[in-house]
Design a protein around this motif. Structure first.
Motif, short mmCIF file in Angstrom:
data_model
loop_
_atom_site.label_atom_id
_atom_site.label_comp_id
_atom_site.label_asym_id
_atom_site.label_seq_id
_atom_site.Cartn_x
_atom_site.Cartn_y
_atom_site.Cartn_z
N VAL A 24 0.85 -1.18 0.00
CA VAL A 24 0.00 0.00 0.00
C VAL A 24 0.89 1.23 0.00
O VAL A 24 1.84 1.32 0.76
CB VAL A 24 -0.92 0.02 1.24
N ASP A 25 0.60 2.18 -0.84
CA ASP A 25 1.36 3.42 -0.93
C ASP A 25 0.39 4.56 -0.69
O ASP A 25 -0.56 4.74 -1.42
CB ASP A 25 2.00 3.53 -2.32
N SER B 259 -0.25 0.51 -4.19
CA SER B 259 0.99 0.98 -4.79
C SER B 259 0.90 0.86 -6.32
O SER B 259 0.09 0.11 -6.87
CB SER B 259 2.17 0.16 -4.28
N THR B 260 1.77 1.58 -6.98
CA THR B 260 1.82 1.54 -8.44
C THR B 260 2.10 0.13 -8.94
O THR B 260 1.48 -0.36 -9.91
CB THR B 260 2.90 2.50 -8.96
N ALA C 242 -0.31 -2.25 -11.23
CA ALA C 242 0.19 -2.81 -12.48
C ALA C 242 0.03 -4.33 -12.49
O ALA C 242 -0.32 -4.92 -13.53
CB ALA C 242 1.67 -2.44 -12.66
N GLN C 243 0.25 -4.97 -11.35
CA GLN C 243 0.09 -6.42 -11.26
C GLN C 243 -1.36 -6.82 -11.52
O GLN C 243 -1.63 -7.75 -12.30
CB GLN C 243 0.52 -6.89 -9.88
N LEU C 244 -2.30 -6.12 -10.89
CA LEU C 244 -3.71 -6.44 -11.08
C LEU C 244 -4.16 -6.21 -12.52
O LEU C 244 -4.94 -7.00 -13.08
CB LEU C 244 -4.57 -5.63 -10.12
N GLU C 245 -3.68 -5.15 -13.13
CA GLU C 245 -4.05 -4.89 -14.52
C GLU C 245 -3.47 -5.95 -15.44
O GLU C 245 -4.13 -6.40 -16.39
CB GLU C 245 -3.57 -3.50 -14.95
N ASN D 158 -4.60 -5.08 6.56
CA ASN D 158 -3.20 -5.50 6.44
C ASN D 158 -3.05 -7.00 6.27
O ASN D 158 -2.25 -7.47 5.46
CB ASN D 158 -2.41 -5.09 7.69
N GLY D 159 -3.82 -7.77 7.05
CA GLY D 159 -3.61 -9.21 7.11
C GLY D 159 -3.93 -9.93 5.81
O GLY D 159 -3.20 -10.82 5.38
N GLU D 160 -5.03 -9.56 5.16
CA GLU D 160 -5.45 -10.27 3.95
C GLU D 160 -4.85 -9.71 2.67
O GLU D 160 -5.01 -10.31 1.59
CB GLU D 160 -6.97 -10.27 3.82
N LEU D 161 -4.16 -8.60 2.75
CA LEU D 161 -3.69 -7.93 1.53
C LEU D 161 -2.86 -8.84 0.62
O LEU D 161 -3.13 -8.92 -0.59
CB LEU D 161 -2.90 -6.67 1.91
#
Length: 561
Positions: free
Chosen positions: A3-4, A13-14, A18-21, A302-305
């Protein structure tokens, strides 16, 4: 998935975006080139297997009032004639990418024999309509989504489960209270009682509330919700606000869950700054059907991220086992789910404790009496001996807080705790005019705090309304540096100016291990940016311990094994 948060604590975060896209593009076009791009995250093999066995499509689903929701559907290929599958429905968390937040979980579930439908609730991401905050209309939408799914031959309408994170957890839980077709629920970073998440001991959680409103976007909110926003900002906590929160609180749906014996898995965090942990505990405790509660180090989400990104996390691994056990898939590791309470202690991610219920989890209370300072000492004492009466300490309300706060940053501070980097509070440097501090002798052996501490103090404000904030800290006597264990605010309203009132209130539940030689430290001040305080500034607040109503701190405490 990091997370950013330059401005918003929930922004991905960027690299994560990008990973999800890249995952989405590979799902829509499972060509070697698209799938090959996922190799940089170590995901290419998983999605190559997925492409060989499953189909993914992005769909639009019309609700009863014509509002169209954005969704995605994933189904295993080559089903036998008449074969139907258990199905997982995933309402999106409160994030700009909506249902795409779950892209990392879809292959695991689909390869585990599930049909998967993820959707963005009305007003979020690409879905149309207005935001109602998991209101009755959102619950009706969940039923409409199930109706839509039930028309597909691949969907077994007798084996439908819901998984949701955060905002999606609330909708999942509320939908299960209304629709008996939902046979299992997982709610990560869930809420149990929305009112106590907004308003604790008469004190508004204004910082978290405003962060959520910013994320919603007021222009997308319903007229009803916009009115509630203004009332909370104006501190008009009336019956309309209470009813708005009650209708959106799973805690008030216990009769339905228990009648249906709905299996419910909940997760939360010790340093949760968005939703009330006691509200989640109360919901869990009130359930009589199959249930499990996981409490982890850290803050909201935080835990499931990592699990949402397709990596390993306790919440998602528990979710796969839970869904498999109750719906009949095989996305998990084949082991039975854990029922009861599973917990980590701060700040040890590798800790993993299990208790059958909350009652056996919580340690017996040990009472520490708030005493005056010893001769020549500036700080007061926490003592195990007799009640200590007839002392007074005064703190100034200036509208400025001390360095001791709930969390310097929403979500981010808890994320650092998960990395073993808790925020350091320099209590030796705290202005004693703004805060009163009580400290134990150094502990002779390692101790654990496990449960819900409580404070009793007598408060005498110069004005009729006053707010105090109590923090329990783990302090190193050699340096005067400390880490937070737990906290809670308390607001007195409508008192006569100069009239003393004895108040008792619980702090947030905690699970914390203190090393031998450390000290427990209670700090009480008048301001924390996390809360909206009721103090008139400048003014003074006296904290005292009159005869017959002596002040104390009850801590669920025992020696560390």
């Amino acid at each position: 998935m990091a997370v950013d948060t330059p401005g918003n604590p929930f922004t991905l975060s960027t690299d994560a975006l990008a990973q999800l896209e890249a995952i989405r593009e590979a799902l829509l076009d499972p060509s070697p080139r698209r799938i090959g791009r996922l190799d940089q995250w170590g995901l290419a093999d998983t999605y190559e297997t997925y492409a060989e066995t499953s189909t993914y499509s992005e769909v639009s689903i019309a609700m009863d009032d014509g509002t169209v929701l954005d969704a995605s559907l994933s189904v295993p290929r080559d089903l036998a004639p008449g074969q139907s599958l258990p199905t997982v429905v995933m309402p999106a968390p409160l994030i700009g990418i909506g249902h795409r937040a779950y892209l990392g979980m879809i292959p695991r579930l689909t390869l585990g024999g599930y049909a998967v439908l993820a959707y963005s609730q009305r007003g979020l991401a690409a879905s149309k309509g207005e935001i109602h905050v998991a209101g009755p209309l959102d619950v009706t939408d969940a039923t409409t989504v199930i109706n839509w799914l039930s028309q597909h031959d691949a969907v077994d309408s007798e084996r439908i489960g819901f998984f949701g994170s955060s905002y999606g957890a609330g909708t999942s839980l509320l939908a299960a209270a209304r629709d008996r077709r939902i046979k299992a629920v997982v709610g990560t970073s869930a809420w149990g009682d929305l009112f106590t998440s907004l308003y604790e001991n008469g004190t508004r959680h204004l910082k978290a509330f405003e962060a959520l409103v910013e994320l919603f976007g007021e222009d997308r909110c319903s007229e009803e919700f916009r009115g509630i926003i203004q009332k909370i900002r104006a501190n008009t906590v009336d019956d309309e606000v209470r009813e708005f929160a009650r209708a959106r609180s799973p805690k008030h749906q216990l009769a339905a869950y228990n009648e249906n014996r709905t299996p419910i898995l909940l997760t939360t965090a010790w340093h949760e700054t968005i939703f009330s942990v006691p509200g989640v505990v109360d919901l869990f405790t009130g359930l009589t059907g199959p249930k499990s509660l996981l409490v982890q180090v850290g803050d909201h989400g935080n835990g499931e991220l990592p699990g949402l990104a397709g990596l390993l996390s306790k919440p998602t691994e528990m979710a796969y086992r839970w869904l498999d056990h109750h719906l009949g898939g095989h996305a998990g590791d084949g082991r039975e789910p854990r029922f009861g309470v599973r917990s980590e202690y701060m700040h040890n991610l590798l800790s993993d404790l299990h208790h059958p219920d909350w009652e056996s989890y919580t340690l017996p209370q040990e009472r520490f009496h708030l005493a005056d300072a010893a001769a020549g000492e500036r700080d007061a004492r926490l003592v195990r001996s007799e009640p200590q009466a007839d002392w007074t300490r005064s703190v100034k309300a200036t509208g400025q807080g001390t360095e001791v706060v709930v969390a310097p940053k929403l979500v981010q501070t808890g994320l650092a705790e998960r990395m073993g980097l808790p925020h350091v509070y320099k209590t030796a440097e705290v202005d004693r005019g703004l805060a009163a501090i009580w400290t134990t002798d150094p502990l002779e052996r390692a101790m654990r705090v496990q449960g819900e501490p409580a404070v009793r103090v007598t408060v005498k404000p110069e004005e009729k309304d006053a707010t105090i904030v109590a923090y329990l800290l783990d302090c190193d006597p050699a340096t005067g540096k400390a880490a937070i264990i737990t906290h809670a605010p308390y607001t007195l309203t409508g008192e006569q100016p100069g009239q003393a009132a004895t108040v008792t209130f619980s702090l947030q539940p905690a699970h914390y291990v203190l090393a031998a030689g450390r000290q427990l430290q209670l700090v009480i001040d008048t301001h924390d940016d996390f809360f909206a305080d009721a103090n008139t500034t400048p003014s003074a607040i006296e904290i005292s311990s009159p005869q017959g109503a002596e002040s104390y701190l009850d801590i669920p405490l025992d020696a560390q094994d």
